[in-house]
Design a protein around this motif. Structure first.
Motif, PDB file in Angstrom:
ATOM      1  N   ARG A  66       0.830  -1.210   0.000  1.00 46.80           N
ATOM      2  CA  ARG A  66       0.000   0.000   0.000  1.00 46.80           C
ATOM      3  C   ARG A  66       0.861   1.255   0.000  1.00 46.80           C
ATOM      4  NH1 ARG A  66      -1.216   3.060   4.157  1.00 46.80           N
ATOM      5  NH2 ARG A  66      -0.796   1.422   5.676  1.00 46.80           N
ATOM      6  N   GLU A  67       1.857   1.289   0.865  1.00 45.86           N
ATOM      7  CA  GLU A  67       2.717   2.466   0.969  1.00 45.86           C
ATOM      8  C   GLU A  67       3.546   2.697  -0.294  1.00 45.86           C
ATOM      9  OE1 GLU A  67       4.829   1.737   4.617  1.00 45.86           O
ATOM     10  OE2 GLU A  67       3.174   2.518   5.853  1.00 45.86           O
ATOM     11  N   ALA A  68       3.829   1.631  -1.035  1.00 48.35           N
ATOM     12  CA  ALA A  68       4.568   1.751  -2.290  1.00 48.35           C
ATOM     13  C   ALA A  68       3.659   2.166  -3.445  1.00 48.35           C
ATOM     14  CB  ALA A  68       5.265   0.431  -2.628  1.00 48.35           C
ATOM     15  N   GLY A  69       2.343   2.081  -3.243  1.00 48.88           N
ATOM     16  CA  GLY A  69       1.403   2.445  -4.286  1.00 48.88           C
ATOM     17  C   GLY A  69       0.988   1.290  -5.179  1.00 48.88           C
ATOM     18  N   VAL A  70       1.279   0.071  -4.764  1.00 47.17           N
ATOM     19  CA  VAL A  70       0.955  -1.108  -5.569  1.00 47.17           C
ATOM     20  C   VAL A  70      -0.492  -1.542  -5.359  1.00 47.17           C
ATOM     21  CG1 VAL A  70       1.556  -3.530  -6.019  1.00 47.17           C
ATOM     22  CG2 VAL A  70       3.364  -1.856  -5.542  1.00 47.17           C
ATOM     23  N   VAL A  71      -1.000  -1.389  -4.136  1.00 44.09           N
ATOM     24  CA  VAL A  71      -2.373  -1.788  -3.844  1.00 44.09           C
ATOM     25  C   VAL A  71      -3.137  -0.650  -3.182  1.00 44.09           C
ATOM     26  CG1 VAL A  71      -1.740  -4.228  -3.568  1.00 44.09           C
ATOM     27  CG2 VAL A  71      -1.919  -2.776  -1.556  1.00 44.09           C
ATOM     28  N   HIS A  72      -4.448  -0.745  -3.288  1.00 48.24           N
ATOM     29  CA  HIS A  72      -5.346   0.156  -2.565  1.00 48.24           C
ATOM     30  C   HIS A  72      -6.098  -0.698  -1.561  1.00 48.24           C
ATOM     31  CE1 HIS A  72      -8.971   2.518  -1.740  1.00 48.24           C
ATOM     32  NE2 HIS A  72      -8.142   3.534  -1.857  1.00 48.24           N
ATOM     33  N   VAL A  73      -6.200  -0.227  -0.331  1.00 55.75           N
ATOM     34  CA  VAL A  73      -6.881  -0.970   0.729  1.00 55.75           C
ATOM     35  C   VAL A  73      -8.038  -0.113   1.234  1.00 55.75           C
ATOM     36  CG1 VAL A  73      -6.638  -2.102   2.975  1.00 55.75           C
ATOM     37  CG2 VAL A  73      -4.699  -2.063   1.381  1.00 55.75           C
ATOM     38  N   ARG A  74      -9.240  -0.713   1.244  1.00 58.01           N
ATOM     39  CA  ARG A  74     -10.418   0.019   1.709  1.00 58.01           C
ATOM     40  C   ARG A  74     -11.134  -0.820   2.778  1.00 58.01           C
ATOM     41  NH1 ARG A  74     -12.071  -2.777  -2.700  1.00 58.01           N
ATOM     42  NH2 ARG A  74     -14.161  -3.681  -2.644  1.00 58.01           N
ATOM     43  N   PRO A  75     -11.686  -0.144   3.780  1.00 60.29           N
ATOM     44  CA  PRO A  75     -12.466  -0.871   4.780  1.00 60.29           C
ATOM     45  C   PRO A  75     -13.797  -1.305   4.191  1.00 60.29           C
ATOM     46  CG  PRO A  75     -12.449   1.488   5.271  1.00 60.29           C
ATOM     47  CD  PRO A  75     -11.582   1.282   4.076  1.00 60.29           C
ATOM     48  N   GLN A  76     -14.215  -2.497   4.551  1.00 55.17           N
ATOM     49  CA  GLN A  76     -15.526  -3.013   4.150  1.00 55.17           C
ATOM     50  C   GLN A  76     -16.040  -3.867   5.295  1.00 55.17           C
ATOM     51  OE1 GLN A  76     -16.077  -4.464   0.111  1.00 55.17           O
ATOM     52  NE2 GLN A  76     -17.226  -6.197   0.922  1.00 55.17           N
ATOM     53  N   GLY A  77     -16.971  -3.325   6.038  1.00 58.09           N
ATOM     54  CA  GLY A  77     -17.452  -4.027   7.232  1.00 58.09           C
ATOM     55  C   GLY A  77     -16.319  -4.189   8.229  1.00 58.09           C
ATOM     56  N   THR A  78     -16.069  -5.426   8.612  1.00 56.47           N
ATOM     57  CA  THR A  78     -14.991  -5.688   9.568  1.00 56.47           C
ATOM     58  C   THR A  78     -13.707  -6.124   8.872  1.00 56.47           C
ATOM     59  OG1 THR A  78     -15.757  -7.955   9.847  1.00 56.47           O
ATOM     60  CG2 THR A  78     -16.605  -6.323  11.406  1.00 56.47           C
ATOM     61  N   SER A  79     -13.692  -6.043   7.558  1.00 56.39           N
ATOM     62  CA  SER A  79     -12.514  -6.464   6.788  1.00 56.39           C
ATOM     63  C   SER A  79     -11.867  -5.276   6.096  1.00 56.39           C
ATOM     64  CB  SER A  79     -12.922  -7.474   5.709  1.00 56.39           C
ATOM     65  OG  SER A  79     -13.453  -8.625   6.287  1.00 56.39           O
ATOM     66  N   ARG A  80     -10.713  -5.518   5.571  1.00 61.01           N
ATOM     67  CA  ARG A  80     -10.037  -4.570   4.687  1.00 61.01           C
ATOM     68  C   ARG A  80      -9.841  -5.274   3.355  1.00 61.01           C
ATOM     69  NH1 ARG A  80      -5.784  -1.596   8.704  1.00 61.01           N
ATOM     70  NH2 ARG A  80      -7.330  -0.188   9.593  1.00 61.01           N
ATOM     71  N   ILE A  81     -10.333  -4.658   2.305  1.00 59.97           N
ATOM     72  CA  ILE A  81     -10.276  -5.242   0.973  1.00 59.97           C
ATOM     73  C   ILE A  81      -9.142  -4.586   0.201  1.00 59.97           C
ATOM     74  CG2 ILE A  81     -11.541  -5.673  -1.162  1.00 59.97           C
ATOM     75  CD1 ILE A  81     -12.675  -7.087   1.375  1.00 59.97           C
ATOM     76  N   SER A  82      -8.251  -5.399  -0.308  1.00 61.33           N
ATOM     77  CA  SER A  82      -7.115  -4.908  -1.096  1.00 61.33           C
ATOM     78  C   SER A  82      -7.389  -5.130  -2.569  1.00 61.33           C
ATOM     79  CB  SER A  82      -5.831  -5.656  -0.709  1.00 61.33           C
ATOM     80  OG  SER A  82      -5.510  -5.426   0.639  1.00 61.33           O
TER      81      SER A  82
END
Length: 105
Positions: A66-82
């Motif tokens: 995420r910090e390198a800009g390769v993935v985006h992580v978003r919260p969804q309910g109780t999970s984090r979706i990459s």
């Protein structure tokens, strides 16, 4: 269980640097995460991946991506979706992601 609402910091497209991307992709576990995300455009909770590492190690790898800009992580309910930032990476570094994904393991 509470829903996750904390938004995570992601670099803007113009802040993504090739050195950080290559360093993130150099790790075999992170490369497997990227390969799995490339197969699932809508994104996945990385907790479902069986990569033979602990949850805290997996969290570290996803954070690095995420910090390198390769993935985006978003919260969804109780999970984090990459999800893979394919459009950004293809625009900045044409052919890089396709080459990395096509390389033999």
């Amino acid at each position: 269980m509470r829903a996750m609402t904390t938004m995570l910091a992601h670099p803007e497209r113009d802040e993504i640097r090739i050195a950080a991307v290559l360093q993130a992709l150099a790790d075999p576990v992170r490369l497997e995460i990227v390969r799995a995300l490339a197969r699932c455009e809508e994104g996945i909770s990385c907790g479902v991946l069986d990569l033979g590492v602990t949850a805290s190690t997996l969290t570290h790898h996803v954070r690095t991506l995420r910090e390198a800009g390769v993935v985006h992580v978003r919260p969804q309910g109780t999970s984090r979706i990459s999800s893979l930032r394919r459009a950004d990476l293809d625009a900045l570094f044409p052919g890089l992601l396709d080459g990395v994904l096509a390389a033999r393991q």
